[in-house]
Structures are given as C-alpha cells and as structure tokens.
Design a protein around this motif. Structure first.
Motif: not given
Length: 179
Positions: A32-49
């Motif tokens: 989640f915090m990594a520089w290489f993770t796309p912003a869309g993946v971050r929102t997906m991870l938040l939603r998943a949790f």
C-alpha cells in the motif's frame, strides 16, 4: 502523576479481529505505501479492507491509514504523499478534498487529567472542498467546514466553519475568492 501501567484499551474498539489487523499492517507496510504501487491499487486495497472510497480518489505513496474499515472518502479527493490518517475512530472525508503531503488527521488522544492516561478519542469530519495543507494537523472531534483551508503547519483543535482559513498565527478569516 501519571500511572501509565494502569492504561488499558477500555472503551476502544478496533473494529476487526487480530488476524485482519495483522493482515492490513502487512499489506499497508509492503504494498500500500510503496512508491511503485499505482493509486488505483491503493484505493482497491482500502475498499477490500472495508473503506468506503468514492470515484476518482487519488492516494499517493507513503500514506498511512490505521484502520481502513473506519475510513470514508468522497469522490475526487486527493491524499498527498506521507499523509497519516490515524483513525482510531471514524474519519469521514468529503468530495473534492485535498489532504496535502505529510498532513495528519488524528482521531486519538489521551486524557491528560486522568492518572491512567485513558483514551479520549473522537471522530473527524472533513467536509466537501476543504484543504488540509502540508504538515497541518487536525485533532480528534473536529469538523473542518466545507471549502475551508487548514494552513500549512497549523494544528486545528476545534471546529472550523465553512469558508474559513485557519492561519499559522491561529487566526480565522474568510477564505479569499479564487482569482
């Protein structure tokens, strides 16, 4: 005098079991915090949790969220690099909000008047169109009014009315009209 060994988590509900908490910490601190993770993946991870995330939300790298299931973000909101959403209690961020780099939204505190230093937590609401500028801090129980600005480096300890600028000197004045 403080009696810190007497501190307990009484009255504080993390909202999920230890396994989910541990899984979130593992995901947050690796992907989640990594520089290489796309912003869309971050929102997906938040939603998943369990977070409620609107459309068009941009969450930059190094953002920390304590408990996703206690987070709600409206449409087209930006969360800048290194922001920390310390949400022991719910944080509700409206639409078209900007939370700038290294800003902190902190729902938790301690009661300094009690020897056991017990929690004194409260939810935070940031209404539509507000801007929490770089390295500003919003503390427990506060509502940031619509279209308001919490200036860079300031600490907001009480509600900020709509269309108000909370300045570095602690003053409050109307937000100037855009040019």
């Amino acid at each position: 005098m403080r009696n810190l060994p007497a501190f307990t988590l009484a009255g504080y509900d993390k909202g999920r079991g230890k396994l989910v908490q541990a899984l979130w910490f593992a995901v947050m601190n690796t992907v989640f915090m990594a520089w290489f993770t796309p912003a869309g993946v971050r929102t997906m991870l938040l939603r998943a949790f369990g977070a409620k995330i609107g459309e068009g939300v941009l969450i930059r790298h190094r953002v920390r969220v304590l408990w996703p299931w206690k987070l709600e973000i409206g449409d087209h909101t930006w969360i800048g690099e290194g922001a920390f959403l310390l949400n022991l209690e719910p944080i509700r961020i409206g639409a078209h909000v900007c939370v700038s780099q290294e800003a902190m939204i902190c729902t938790g505190s301690h009661d300094h008047r009690k020897a056991d230093f017990r929690y004194r937590n409260a939810p935070i609401t940031v209404e539509d169109g507000a801007w929490i500028a770089t390295r500003a801090t919003v503390l427990a129980g506060v509502t940031v009014g619509a279209q308001s600005v919490v200036a860079a480096g300031t600490v907001l300890t009480r509600d900020l009315p709509a269309l108000t600028l909370h300045a570095v000197d602690g003053s409050r004045r109307p937000v100037p009209e855009p040019v």
